[in-house]
Design a protein around this motif. Structure first.
Motif, PDB file in Angstrom:
ATOM      1  N   ILE A 112      15.212 -24.150 -22.673  1.00 20.89           N
ATOM      2  CA  ILE A 112      15.961 -23.840 -21.453  1.00 20.89           C
ATOM      3  C   ILE A 112      15.345 -22.648 -20.726  1.00 20.89           C
ATOM      4  N   GLU A 113      14.969 -21.639 -21.503  1.00 26.69           N
ATOM      5  CA  GLU A 113      14.416 -20.422 -20.902  1.00 26.69           C
ATOM      6  C   GLU A 113      13.086 -20.689 -20.217  1.00 26.69           C
ATOM      7  N   VAL A 114      12.206 -21.419 -20.882  1.00 30.28           N
ATOM      8  CA  VAL A 114      10.889 -21.717 -20.295  1.00 30.28           C
ATOM      9  C   VAL A 114      11.032 -22.524 -19.015  1.00 30.28           C
ATOM     10  N   MET A 115      11.835 -23.595 -19.068  1.00 26.13           N
ATOM     11  CA  MET A 115      11.949 -24.470 -17.910  1.00 26.13           C
ATOM     12  C   MET A 115      12.895 -23.915 -16.831  1.00 26.13           C
ATOM     13  N   GLY A 116      13.626 -22.845 -17.180  1.00 24.39           N
ATOM     14  CA  GLY A 116      14.498 -22.219 -16.188  1.00 24.39           C
ATOM     15  C   GLY A 116      13.738 -21.390 -15.188  1.00 24.39           C
ATOM     16  N   SER A 117      12.506 -21.062 -15.503  1.00 22.65           N
ATOM     17  CA  SER A 117      11.634 -20.327 -14.589  1.00 22.65           C
ATOM     18  C   SER A 117      10.559 -21.283 -14.092  1.00 22.65           C
ATOM     19  N   LYS A 118      10.501 -21.491 -12.799  1.00 25.82           N
ATOM     20  CA  LYS A 118       9.514 -22.427 -12.255  1.00 25.82           C
ATOM     21  C   LYS A 118       8.092 -21.985 -12.579  1.00 25.82           C
ATOM     22  N   LEU A 119       7.840 -20.669 -12.556  1.00 24.50           N
ATOM     23  CA  LEU A 119       6.503 -20.174 -12.870  1.00 24.50           C
ATOM     24  C   LEU A 119       6.171 -20.379 -14.346  1.00 24.50           C
ATOM     25  N   ALA A 120       7.118 -20.051 -15.217  1.00 22.99           N
ATOM     26  CA  ALA A 120       6.889 -20.240 -16.656  1.00 22.99           C
ATOM     27  C   ALA A 120       6.683 -21.715 -16.974  1.00 22.99           C
ATOM     28  N   ALA A 121       7.419 -22.577 -16.283  1.00 24.28           N
ATOM     29  CA  ALA A 121       7.287 -24.023 -16.490  1.00 24.28           C
ATOM     30  C   ALA A 121       5.894 -24.492 -16.087  1.00 24.28           C
ATOM     31  N   LYS A 122       5.405 -24.013 -14.944  1.00 25.88           N
ATOM     32  CA  LYS A 122       4.065 -24.412 -14.492  1.00 25.88           C
ATOM     33  C   LYS A 122       2.997 -23.955 -15.479  1.00 25.88           C
ATOM     34  N   GLN A 123       3.168 -22.749 -15.995  1.00 25.81           N
ATOM     35  CA  GLN A 123       2.198 -22.230 -16.956  1.00 25.81           C
ATOM     36  C   GLN A 123       2.249 -23.015 -18.268  1.00 25.81           C
ATOM     37  N   ALA A 124       3.451 -23.432 -18.668  1.00 27.27           N
ATOM     38  CA  ALA A 124       3.608 -24.165 -19.932  1.00 27.27           C
ATOM     39  C   ALA A 124       2.973 -25.548 -19.880  1.00 27.27           C
ATOM     40  N   VAL A 125       3.061 -26.202 -18.724  1.00 28.08           N
ATOM     41  CA  VAL A 125       2.572 -27.583 -18.641  1.00 28.08           C
ATOM     42  C   VAL A 125       1.100 -27.669 -18.252  1.00 28.08           C
ATOM     43  N   ALA A 126       0.504 -26.532 -17.891  1.00 23.69           N
ATOM     44  CA  ALA A 126      -0.874 -26.541 -17.390  1.00 23.69           C
ATOM     45  C   ALA A 126      -1.849 -27.185 -18.372  1.00 23.69           C
ATOM     46  N   LYS A 127      -1.650 -26.975 -19.683  1.00 32.00           N
ATOM     47  CA  LYS A 127      -2.600 -27.496 -20.678  1.00 32.00           C
ATOM     48  C   LYS A 127      -2.442 -28.993 -20.909  1.00 32.00           C
ATOM     49  N   TYR A 128      -1.444 -29.613 -20.312  1.00 30.45           N
ATOM     50  CA  TYR A 128      -1.226 -31.045 -20.503  1.00 30.45           C
ATOM     51  C   TYR A 128      -1.789 -31.893 -19.354  1.00 30.45           C
ATOM     52  N   ASP A 129      -2.600 -31.284 -18.506  1.00 29.30           N
ATOM     53  CA  ASP A 129      -3.259 -32.005 -17.418  1.00 29.30           C
ATOM     54  C   ASP A 129      -2.251 -32.750 -16.535  1.00 29.30           C
ATOM     55  N   ILE A 130      -1.156 -32.056 -16.223  1.00 30.20           N
ATOM     56  CA  ILE A 130      -0.098 -32.624 -15.378  1.00 30.20           C
ATOM     57  C   ILE A 130      -0.336 -32.186 -13.941  1.00 30.20           C
ATOM     58  N   PRO A 131      -0.296 -33.106 -12.972  1.00 33.53           N
ATOM     59  CA  PRO A 131      -0.565 -32.739 -11.577  1.00 33.53           C
ATOM     60  C   PRO A 131       0.406 -31.674 -11.068  1.00 33.53           C
ATOM     61  N   LEU A 132      -0.135 -30.600 -10.509  1.00 28.59           N
ATOM     62  CA  LEU A 132       0.670 -29.519  -9.952  1.00 28.59           C
ATOM     63  C   LEU A 132       0.351 -29.350  -8.472  1.00 28.59           C
ATOM     64  N   VAL A 133       1.365 -28.994  -7.694  1.00 28.06           N
ATOM     65  CA  VAL A 133       1.146 -28.721  -6.274  1.00 28.06           C
ATOM     66  C   VAL A 133       0.238 -27.496  -6.173  1.00 28.06           C
ATOM     67  N   PRO A 134      -0.833 -27.531  -5.337  1.00 30.41           N
ATOM     68  CA  PRO A 134      -1.699 -26.356  -5.194  1.00 30.41           C
ATOM     69  C   PRO A 134      -0.893 -25.115  -4.820  1.00 30.41           C
ATOM     70  N   GLY A 135      -1.158 -23.998  -5.518  1.00 28.06           N
ATOM     71  CA  GLY A 135      -0.417 -22.775  -5.233  1.00 28.06           C
ATOM     72  C   GLY A 135      -0.721 -21.704  -6.249  1.00 28.06           C
ATOM     73  N   THR A 136       0.069 -20.617  -6.241  1.00 23.76           N
ATOM     74  CA  THR A 136      -0.143 -19.508  -7.165  1.00 23.76           C
ATOM     75  C   THR A 136       0.426 -19.855  -8.537  1.00 23.76           C
ATOM     76  N   GLU A 137      -0.194 -19.311  -9.562  1.00 20.50           N
ATOM     77  CA  GLU A 137       0.238 -19.577 -10.928  1.00 20.50           C
ATOM     78  C   GLU A 137       1.159 -18.493 -11.461  1.00 20.50           C
ATOM     79  N   GLU A 138       1.358 -17.429 -10.676  1.00 18.85           N
ATOM     80  CA  GLU A 138       2.247 -16.357 -11.093  1.00 18.85           C
ATOM     81  C   GLU A 138       2.928 -15.751  -9.873  1.00 18.85           C
ATOM     82  N   ALA A 139       3.955 -14.931 -10.135  1.00 17.07           N
ATOM     83  CA  ALA A 139       4.697 -14.304  -9.034  1.00 17.07           C
ATOM     84  C   ALA A 139       3.739 -13.453  -8.205  1.00 17.07           C
ATOM     85  N   ILE A 140       4.008 -13.404  -6.923  1.00 14.46           N
ATOM     86  CA  ILE A 140       3.132 -12.656  -6.023  1.00 14.46           C
ATOM     87  C   ILE A 140       3.993 -11.785  -5.113  1.00 14.46           C
TER      88      ILE A 140
END
Length: 498
Positions: A112-140
């Protein structure tokens, strides 16, 4: 393995009733909690036991996690099902439940905690070669660096709150000129709504569809996907009409999206029922959006096309049972459509229309399901989401399901408040919907309040005109009985009406 014998549903209304019905079928006794506003609600009457949590506001009732856990201890409850909304995606609440020796009918607090943060979720799934919308990988937060990234991605871009949802903390930026102002607004709104001002930047998909995948995972590492739901008919970034399967998803795309969703679930060691949401562009490229770590409002359409009771599966998984089926066992059977019946006025920008359900008659017949939490004569409370019911239909194919839904909408009798039923009928009959060629901007592109004004054929207009003449003459006779009726045309109209 632990066996759940008594279940507390930490929710209200239709979802509380829906969960309790399955629990009773499984021989599990149920406990309802309620606020003072919901004292007479059907979910309270249906439960084996019920406890009042406090006054109507959510923060004095349904959000009192510690009090809910104490009720469980007092009544010998084994498990808590959170439903959706309220505390359903609160990792701290889930952890308190397990720390208290109770079963949480949902995923682990860590998931719940990982997927409750959109940024943490994007970072978690990055290694699974899942298509992500182009953008920043961390808060800016650096305006200059943010502008450079936006230029690199290309306008329009979307500034989004990491902890956000429901359209809050979200700003579309069309050019560099407005970037700084919109970013400051997004940060301020995110801080106000979620207590977290972190934002990130994504490429804005201009004509997006919202398509999501239902997943189920057990505590033994097995994860399956139960196909997709099309959720693109929305107002204020919230869904109004959903269907399964989508009219545009091909078998190849379905498999690719399903496998991507399973990858997302694996990225956070997920178990229970969850939904992986994707944004789909006009070329049918799909990108991971977020994961909802709970049962979705629109879960019935998935149940209708798969024959699986998702609540039953949630409870069995929470008890530690392995999934009783694998991916190859799952098949799509027919088509299902759901409309959300909100106490809202579509003619007035979908604003809530609170009042009493003077008339409330549900539609019936083959392939029709109504999930609701109200009865005739009840008031719609101002304290909660204004959804009255979910109306779901199932047919052999998409057109059958749509036709059945239109009939069901026509048969639904609600007076005393305005509802979204008329809008839903309009949307279902619109060419963009029937063709399947629509996106999340359907309301913006095709709907105006005048579209819900009644339309009449030429013959109907003539009859209405005749009736108005008859009514006028009767009023004249009542006021002045000696006034003669001399208009022959009127007599002809009367003859025709007879």
């Amino acid at each position: 393995m632990p066996e759940i014998k008594k279940l507390l549903v930490a929710n209200r209304g239709e979802i509380a009733l829906r969960i309790m019905r399955t629990a009773k079928e499984m021989g599990i006794s149920t406990v309802a909690v309620y606020s003072e506003a919901d004292r007479l609600s059907p979910h309270v009457k249906f439960a084996d036991e019920a406890v009042c949590l406090g006054p109507p506001p959510s923060n004095q009732s349904y959000l009192l996690g510690d009090k809910i856990i104490q009720v469980c201890k007092d009544l010998g409850v084994d498990a808590i099902h959170p439903g959706y909304g309220f505390l359903s995606e609160n990792a701290a609440f889930a952890k308190k439940i397990t720390d208290a020796g109770l079963i949480f009918v949902g995923p682990s607090p860590e998931s719940i905690e990982v997927m409750g943060s959109k940024l943490a979720a994007k970072q978690a799934v990055a290694k699974y070669d899942i298509p992500l919308v182009p953008g920043t990988e961390e808060a800016i937060s650096d305006i200059k660096a943010a502008k450079e990234k936006a230029q690199e991605i290309g306008y329009p871009i979307l500034i989004k709150a990491s902890a956000g949802g429901g359209g809050k903390g979200m700003r579309i930026v069309d050019s560099e000129v407005e970037f700084e102002e919109q970013m400051q607004r997004a940060v301020s709104e995110a801080q106000s709504a979620f207590g977290d001002g972190a934002v990130f930047i994504e490429k804005f998909i201009t004509s997006p569809r919202h398509i999501e995948i239902q997943v189920l995972g057990d505590q033994h590492g097995n994860i399956v996907y139960l196909f997709e739901r099309e959720c693109s008919i929305q107002r204020r970034h919230q869904k109004v009409i959903e269907e399964a399967p989508s009219a545009v998803v091909t078998p190849e795309m379905r498999k690719a999206m399903g496998e991507a969703a399973v990858g997302v679930a694996k990225a956070c060691n997920y178990y229970g029922a969850g939904t992986v949401e994707f944004i789909v562009d006009d070329q049918l490229n799909f990108y991971f959006l977020e994961m909802n770590t709970r049962l979705q409002v629109e879960h019935p359409v998935t149940e209708m096309i798969t024959g699986k009771d998702l609540v039953r599966e949630q409870i069995k998984i929470a008890e530690g049972n392995p999934l009783p089926f694998s991916q190859k066992d799952l098949k799509i059977h027919g088509h299902s459509v759901e409309v959300r019946v909100y106490a809202e006025d579509p003619k007035n920008n979908f604003l809530p229309d609170i009042g009493k359900l003077i008339t409330y008659r549900r539609p019936q017949g083959p392939g029709i399901r109504v999930d609701d939490g109200f009865e005739e004569g009840m008031d719609i409370p101002i304290y909660y989401d204004p959804m009255i019911a979910k109306l779901i239909t199932h047919g052999e194919n998409r057109q059958d399901a749509i036709d059945r839904m239109i009939r069901a909408i026509n048969d639904y009798r609600i007076t005393g408040i305005e509802t979204t039923l008329d809008f839903c009928r309009f949307a279902l009959q619109h060419e963009a919907f029937t063709s399947g060629m629509f996106d999340t901007k359907f309301v913006e592109r095709f709907f105006t309040p005048d579209k819900l004004e009644p339309t009449f054929s030429d013959e109907e207009k003539e009859i209405l005109a005749a009736l108005s003449v008859v009514f006028y003459e009767k009023e004249e006779d009542r006021i002045n009985p000696k006034t003669p009726i001399s208009n022959q045309a009127t007599t002809n109209w009367k003859n025709r009406l007879i």
